[in-house]
Design an enzyme around this catalytic site. Structure first.
Site, PDB file in Angstrom:
ATOM      1  N   HIS A  89      45.332  93.799  68.970  1.00 47.37           N
ATOM      2  CA  HIS A  89      46.323  92.749  69.173  1.00 47.37           C
ATOM      3  C   HIS A  89      47.459  92.960  68.185  1.00 47.37           C
ATOM      4  CE1 HIS A  89      44.662  90.291  72.307  1.00 47.37           C
ATOM      5  NE2 HIS A  89      43.491  90.197  71.706  1.00 47.37           N
ATOM      6  N   ASP A 143      54.225  93.212  69.869  1.00 44.79           N
ATOM      7  CA  ASP A 143      54.264  93.008  71.321  1.00 44.79           C
ATOM      8  C   ASP A 143      55.698  93.055  71.845  1.00 44.79           C
ATOM      9  OD1 ASP A 143      51.550  92.694  71.256  1.00 44.79           O
ATOM     10  OD2 ASP A 143      51.537  90.569  71.780  1.00 44.79           O
TER      11      ASP A 143
END
Length: 393
Positions: A138, A168
């Site tokens: 993540h 991200d």
């Protein structure tokens, strides 16, 4: 008004944040984006709180202006649909782990054989190669492995979890869009598409623009609060008397002089140029003492008319009301589809020719399945057969 990317048609197989943020930018700029969603494995972004009228606010924003086709890619007949789409949609965005699209018969080499002009963008945590290519991760993990967390934090408490998903968005979404558009330009010259391998870890590693350059060229290892811009100098945040915060970026001598004069301590300005850590520590303490003599509102009023690179730390509510952001029209109203609208963050890019108005918030799962298949020439009977076989929703 169509927008500068009106000629692009994109198949978006991605979920959650990196891919959808990339395709949001494309859709806002006029590209036609069709989401290919699983009818059996829901995009978790659809259920992420908070909800507005039963719809995830995040999903409604990240997937605005996009159509949704619910297609079970594990069904052999799904390949028939994708094959026909490729005749028109010659850009593909996917976010699966390496090898997943190949197992579904949708890998780059297989689809390139169908459409050599295909631009195929794969966004993953670690890329298509290397020992970590199949490893889960993540945003916080990519920042850690890329070295950013080692110099973003406080010396007495360690690294800080950021309030945004930097890897991200900056690593996956923005680099993905840059690479995709570069491939479009190359295709205009060669007529050929290509496969773009976007690793969020790779891209966020490149964001070590100054610290990384300094280490590689000079061997200077950055750490928490030991660099000019990471808390190692007076360039920092300062608490006010009532517990709010102000940001100080007064690096240039003129700005530093303005800051110190506004606080009634003009003699401190000369210390801003000192490279000595102890001098910087003492300067920060002196500035903190001055800031703590004033309430937040008083400081906002004081620095509003002074060009000193001092600004308040605002909540989102305050940010939205700020005259600068209002003047830039960074909030827009997006139709829900029922005659009402939802407030969303607007596309931040300003084109002299303008951008098309937002058409709708993120669509329901499979909301455009029949419409898209009809455009491909599928008969009503064939669509009914695919739905009966649970290939589509």
């Amino acid at each position: 008004m169509q927008g500068p990317l009106a000629s692009l048609k994109v198949l978006d197989f991605s979920t959650l944040l990196p891919g959808p943020f990339a395709s949001l930018l494309l859709a806002d700029m006029g590209a036609e984006v069709l989401r290919i969603e699983s009818p059996t494995r829901q995009d978790l972004l659809r259920v992420l709180p908070p909800h507005d009228r039963g719809v995830s606010a995040s999903h409604a924003y990240l997937n605005r202006n996009k159509r949704s086709l619910a297609l079970d890619l594990k069904q052999p007949q799904a390949l028939e649909v994708v094959t026909q789409l490729l005749a028109d949609y010659d850009i593909l965005l996917e976010q699966f782990r390496p090898g997943v699209m190949e197992r579904l018969g949708l890998g780059y080499e297989a689809l390139k054989a169908i459409n050599p002009r295909l631009i195929y963008v794969s966004i993953t945590g670690y890329g298509q190669t290397g020992p970590y290519k199949d490893r889960a991760g993540h945003d916080i993990n990519y920042l850690a492995l890329a070295g950013l967390a080692s110099h973003t934090g406080r010396a007495d408490s360690g690294p800080l979890p950021l309030g945004i998903q930097a890897a991200d968005i900056a690593g996956g979404s923005l680099h993905g869009v840059i690479g995709l558009l570069a491939a479009v330009i190359a295709r205009q010259q060669t007529g050929q598409g290509q496969h773009l391998d976007v690793s969020m870890t790779d891209c966020v590693f490149s964001l070590n623009a100054m610290a990384g350059a300094g280490y590689l060229a000079c061997g200077v290892e950055p750490g928490w609060e030991n660099q000019m811009l990471n808390g190692g100098s007076f360039y920092d945040y300062y608490r006010t008397r009532d517990g709010r915060w102000m940001s100080v970026g007064s690096l240039e001598p003129a700005f530093m002089q303005a800051l110190c004069e506004a606080l009634g301590r003009p003699e401190l300005a000369a210390q801003g140029l000192s490279p000595q850590p102890e001098q910087q520590r003492m300067l920060k303490q002196a500035l903190q003492a001055e800031f703590e003599k004033h309430d937040f509102a008083e400081l906002c009023s004081l620095f509003a008319g002074i060009d000193a690179c001092v600004e308040p730390v605002l909540s989102l509510e305050e940010t939205i009301r700020h005259p600068q952001l209002q003047a830039r029209e960074l909030v827009t109203q997006v139709p829900r589809g029922d005659g009402s609208s939802q407030a969303q963050m607007a596309c931040p890019l300003k084109f002299s020719e303008g951008l098309p108005e937002p058409r709708h918030i993120g669509a329901g799962l499979g909301a455009h399945t029949d419409q898209v298949l009809g455009e491909l020439g599928f008969s009503v009977e064939r669509i009914a057969q695919l739905r009966s076989a649970q290939v589509i929703l």
